[in-house]
Design a protein around this motif. Structure first.
Motif, PDB file in Angstrom:
ATOM      1  N   PRO A 131      42.328  22.222  45.527  1.00 38.14           N
ATOM      2  CA  PRO A 131      41.806  21.874  44.198  1.00 38.14           C
ATOM      3  C   PRO A 131      40.652  22.775  43.762  1.00 38.14           C
ATOM      4  O   PRO A 131      40.559  23.163  42.593  1.00 38.14           O
ATOM      5  N   THR A 132      39.775  23.109  44.710  1.00 38.46           N
ATOM      6  CA  THR A 132      38.654  24.007  44.399  1.00 38.46           C
ATOM      7  C   THR A 132      39.162  25.327  43.832  1.00 38.46           C
ATOM      8  O   THR A 132      38.672  25.821  42.810  1.00 38.46           O
ATOM      9  N   MET A 133      40.157  25.906  44.506  1.00 43.42           N
ATOM     10  CA  MET A 133      40.658  27.215  44.088  1.00 43.42           C
ATOM     11  C   MET A 133      41.420  27.133  42.769  1.00 43.42           C
ATOM     12  O   MET A 133      41.292  28.006  41.909  1.00 43.42           O
ATOM     13  N   ARG A 138      37.589  32.234  38.969  1.00 41.05           N
ATOM     14  CA  ARG A 138      37.800  33.354  39.895  1.00 41.05           C
ATOM     15  C   ARG A 138      37.470  32.888  41.297  1.00 41.05           C
ATOM     16  O   ARG A 138      36.591  32.057  41.499  1.00 41.05           O
ATOM     17  N   ILE A 139      38.201  33.449  42.271  1.00 46.84           N
ATOM     18  CA  ILE A 139      37.925  33.153  43.681  1.00 46.84           C
ATOM     19  C   ILE A 139      37.601  34.457  44.384  1.00 46.84           C
ATOM     20  O   ILE A 139      38.404  35.410  44.359  1.00 46.84           O
ATOM     21  N   LEU A 140      36.428  34.513  44.982  1.00 42.53           N
ATOM     22  CA  LEU A 140      36.013  35.663  45.771  1.00 42.53           C
ATOM     23  C   LEU A 140      36.051  35.262  47.242  1.00 42.53           C
ATOM     24  O   LEU A 140      35.283  34.399  47.662  1.00 42.53           O
ATOM     25  N   LEU A 157      49.750  30.680  43.334  1.00 42.92           N
ATOM     26  CA  LEU A 157      49.153  30.248  42.067  1.00 42.92           C
ATOM     27  C   LEU A 157      47.779  30.862  41.821  1.00 42.92           C
ATOM     28  O   LEU A 157      47.333  30.944  40.671  1.00 42.92           O
ATOM     29  N   ILE A 158      47.098  31.262  42.892  1.00 46.69           N
ATOM     30  CA  ILE A 158      45.738  31.808  42.726  1.00 46.69           C
ATOM     31  C   ILE A 158      45.705  33.332  42.838  1.00 46.69           C
ATOM     32  O   ILE A 158      44.634  33.935  42.785  1.00 46.69           O
ATOM     33  N   LYS A 159      46.858  33.951  42.978  1.00 56.24           N
ATOM     34  CA  LYS A 159      46.906  35.388  43.276  1.00 56.24           C
ATOM     35  C   LYS A 159      46.177  36.230  42.240  1.00 56.24           C
ATOM     36  O   LYS A 159      45.412  37.141  42.584  1.00 56.24           O
ATOM     37  N   ASN A 160      46.407  35.965  40.966  1.00 62.44           N
ATOM     38  CA  ASN A 160      45.862  36.819  39.903  1.00 62.44           C
ATOM     39  C   ASN A 160      44.361  36.639  39.680  1.00 62.44           C
ATOM     40  O   ASN A 160      43.756  37.414  38.936  1.00 62.44           O
ATOM     41  N   LYS A 161      43.772  35.624  40.290  1.00 60.88           N
ATOM     42  CA  LYS A 161      42.316  35.442  40.126  1.00 60.88           C
ATOM     43  C   LYS A 161      41.578  35.530  41.454  1.00 60.88           C
ATOM     44  O   LYS A 161      40.434  35.079  41.559  1.00 60.88           O
ATOM     45  N   SER A 162      42.230  36.126  42.448  1.00 65.97           N
ATOM     46  CA  SER A 162      41.634  36.220  43.778  1.00 65.97           C
ATOM     47  C   SER A 162      41.365  37.661  44.169  1.00 65.97           C
ATOM     48  O   SER A 162      42.169  38.554  43.867  1.00 65.97           O
ATOM     49  N   GLU A 163      40.263  37.892  44.855  1.00 65.93           N
ATOM     50  CA  GLU A 163      39.973  39.193  45.443  1.00 65.93           C
ATOM     51  C   GLU A 163      38.938  39.034  46.551  1.00 65.93           C
ATOM     52  O   GLU A 163      38.292  37.981  46.674  1.00 65.93           O
ATOM     53  N   VAL A 164      38.799  40.068  47.347  1.00 68.77           N
ATOM     54  CA  VAL A 164      37.814  40.057  48.432  1.00 68.77           C
ATOM     55  C   VAL A 164      36.485  40.552  47.883  1.00 68.77           C
ATOM     56  O   VAL A 164      36.411  41.612  47.262  1.00 68.77           O
ATOM     57  N   VAL A 165      35.434  39.784  48.103  1.00 66.97           N
ATOM     58  CA  VAL A 165      34.126  40.163  47.587  1.00 66.97           C
ATOM     59  C   VAL A 165      33.560  41.326  48.404  1.00 66.97           C
ATOM     60  O   VAL A 165      33.724  41.404  49.624  1.00 66.97           O
ATOM     61  N   GLU A 166      32.912  42.244  47.727  1.00 69.88           N
ATOM     62  CA  GLU A 166      32.265  43.369  48.392  1.00 69.88           C
ATOM     63  C   GLU A 166      30.899  42.904  48.899  1.00 69.88           C
ATOM     64  O   GLU A 166      29.945  42.800  48.135  1.00 69.88           O
ATOM     65  N   VAL A 167      30.816  42.615  50.182  1.00 74.07           N
ATOM     66  CA  VAL A 167      29.552  42.120  50.743  1.00 74.07           C
ATOM     67  C   VAL A 167      28.674  43.287  51.185  1.00 74.07           C
ATOM     68  O   VAL A 167      27.657  43.591  50.598  1.00 74.07           O
ATOM     69  N   GLY A 168      29.108  43.977  52.248  1.00 70.57           N
ATOM     70  CA  GLY A 168      28.390  45.155  52.703  1.00 70.57           C
ATOM     71  C   GLY A 168      27.037  44.851  53.314  1.00 70.57           C
ATOM     72  O   GLY A 168      26.662  43.697  53.506  1.00 70.57           O
ATOM     73  N   PRO A 169      26.280  45.888  53.648  1.00 69.94           N
ATOM     74  CA  PRO A 169      24.999  45.710  54.341  1.00 69.94           C
ATOM     75  C   PRO A 169      23.946  45.104  53.429  1.00 69.94           C
ATOM     76  O   PRO A 169      23.910  45.358  52.236  1.00 69.94           O
ATOM     77  N   VAL A 376      30.430  38.722  37.723  1.00 73.43           N
ATOM     78  CA  VAL A 376      30.381  38.360  36.296  1.00 73.43           C
ATOM     79  C   VAL A 376      31.758  38.351  35.656  1.00 73.43           C
ATOM     80  O   VAL A 376      31.874  38.320  34.422  1.00 73.43           O
ATOM     81  N   LEU A 377      32.834  38.345  36.451  1.00 76.35           N
ATOM     82  CA  LEU A 377      34.200  38.282  35.977  1.00 76.35           C
ATOM     83  C   LEU A 377      34.547  39.420  35.028  1.00 76.35           C
ATOM     84  O   LEU A 377      35.154  39.225  33.973  1.00 76.35           O
ATOM     85  N   ASP A 378      34.125  40.615  35.375  1.00 71.99           N
ATOM     86  CA  ASP A 378      34.445  41.799  34.578  1.00 71.99           C
ATOM     87  C   ASP A 378      35.944  42.042  34.641  1.00 71.99           C
ATOM     88  O   ASP A 378      36.487  42.344  35.696  1.00 71.99           O
ATOM     89  N   SER A 379      36.622  41.956  33.531  1.00 75.91           N
ATOM     90  CA  SER A 379      38.078  42.121  33.487  1.00 75.91           C
ATOM     91  C   SER A 379      38.503  43.565  33.251  1.00 75.91           C
ATOM     92  O   SER A 379      39.695  43.866  33.159  1.00 75.91           O
ATOM     93  N   ASN A 380      37.533  44.471  33.149  1.00 76.84           N
ATOM     94  CA  ASN A 380      37.858  45.868  32.843  1.00 76.84           C
ATOM     95  C   ASN A 380      37.980  46.741  34.078  1.00 76.84           C
ATOM     96  O   ASN A 380      38.121  47.950  33.975  1.00 76.84           O
ATOM     97  N   ARG A 381      37.886  46.139  35.282  1.00 79.25           N
ATOM     98  CA  ARG A 381      37.960  46.931  36.492  1.00 79.25           C
ATOM     99  C   ARG A 381      39.403  47.268  36.826  1.00 79.25           C
ATOM    100  O   ARG A 381      40.312  46.504  36.559  1.00 79.25           O
TER     101      ARG A 381
END
Length: 381
Positions: A131-133, A138-140, A157-169, A376-381
């Motif tokens: 339900p959360t997703m 968006r799901i990061l 169902l969540i494929k188009n709004k899912s991605e791996v967040v860039e965490v990094g150092p 910020v849910l930038d859709s232009n990437r």
């Protein structure tokens, strides 16, 4: 823009999720975004060191329900975007409906849910994430492993709004001065391991490999055989640590070649000085390598060592492939060590340069911009 972060922990609580939220806050504020922060009024694993959070957090009962506190927080601030950090609420099973609470408080607020755990959950644990997703804009996911297991679980169902967040150092703010040639002593190999010693870090594989490694070496172990966190697995971690400590104590070859430094602050000069001795750093993680691996990144960014870690092509983050891939067994680590000591200078330099380029990429403005755009849910990437 007003941006809200809801996280069960906040700096200086000893928690990687809280540290990541502090990093997010800085990235947003640097770009002129107003940030408000809601955290738990009860912080587990709290410690007294000063934190990096640059906003004063408000508190609520996020470990026990929290619906009303969250609703009031959203009604008060009416943020444009609200970021929910899962799973930092521990045993609170009410957080599954947090996105709905946000929408009821202010329908125009966009919800970004950062999911830190999914793959290792039980069926019940996975179902409560669904339900959360579905309710999030968006799901990061904190790493690739969580995302590739969650998408098929929700029938795509969540494929188009899912991605791996860039965490990094998040520890070092600038790159060290690196010589082109890696530090190398052909007669004695200096190896580093850093991190909280617990089962998923795979220390038992490294020790088993070093038992049969007959080349002179020193393992510089930046960690201690005592639980420093308590996420309901205290007994399991304690038994694991006792077993490893006994293994070292009862094996003269290991005991004579391992230096244990304890829990060293990655921000300290001592941490960097210890790592200056290391030519090679090994991270035998049981579950692959991702951008959220703070222990790996602390070592990667604060030393000249060549870094090797366990990889899985399905689950490990692709951008980390310049790091030397290891298998998932003590034998694969042993095979690598015996091969590594015979590497020529050209091969060492090539790996070293590839890893140096990766370090520089993590400190570039473009990498920080990528995190900002995800938040910020930038859709232009």
């Amino acid at each position: 823009m007003k941006y809200a972060i809801v996280c069960g922990s906040a700096e200086p609580t000893y928690c990687g999720v809280g540290k990541f939220s502090a990093k997010m806050t800085k990235i947003l504020q640097k770009r002129g975004v107003e940030v408000v922060y809601l955290t738990s009024n009860y912080q587990r694993d709290y410690h007294e060191a000063s934190g990096d959070l640059t906003v004063t957090p408000e508190t609520g009962h996020l470990l026990k329900g929290g619906w009303l506190d969250l609703w009031r927080f959203v009604r008060k601030h009416r943020p444009d975007i609200l970021n929910l950090q899962y799973q930092s609420f521990h045993q609170n099973y009410f957080d599954v409906l947090y996105p709905l609470v946000v929408k009821l408080a202010n329908w125009n607020t966009k919800v970004v849910s950062t999911v830190h755990e999914f793959e290792h959950f039980s069926e019940l644990g996975r179902w409560r994430q669904v339900p959360t997703m579905l309710l999030s804009d968006r799901i990061l996911f904190s790493d690739k492993r969580q995302m590739v297991t969650a998408i098929p679980y929700t029938a795509g169902l969540i494929k188009n709004k899912s991605e791996v967040v860039e965490v990094g150092p998040s520890v070092k703010s600038q790159l060290m001065e690196y010589a082109r040639k890696p530090k190398h002593n052909p007669k004695h190999l200096h190896i580093a391991f850093h991190g909280f010693i617990q089962p998923l870090k795979g220390m038992e594989f490294l020790l088993a490999a070093l038992e049969n490694f007959d080349h002179p070496y020193t393992l510089h172990l930046l960690g201690k055989f005592e639980p420093i966190l308590d996420y309901n697995i205290h007994d399991e971690v304690n038994q694991y640590q006792v077993g490893l400590k006994e293994k070292i104590e009862n094996n003269p070859w290991l005991k004579d070649n391992i230096k244990i430094y304890g829990d060293v602050d990655p921000n300290s000069e001592k941490f960097t000085k210890i790592l200056e001795q290391a030519e090679l750093a090994i991270f035998p993680f049981r579950d692959g390598v991702s951008h959220r691996r703070s222990s790996l990144f602390n070592t990667f960014m604060a030393s000249n060592a060549i870094v090797a870690a366990t990889f899985d092509k399905t689950y490990s983050d692709e951008s980390l492939w310049p790091i030397i891939p290891l298998g998932y067994t003590s034998q694969s680590i042993s095979d690598f060590l015996n091969e590594y000591v015979h590497w020529d200078t050209k091969k060492r330099n090539q790996v070293y340069q590839d890893q140096k380029n990766l370090k520089e990429g993590f400190l570039s403005p473009e990498f920080e911009d990528a995190i900002y755009q995800q938040l910020v849910l930038d859709s232009n990437r």
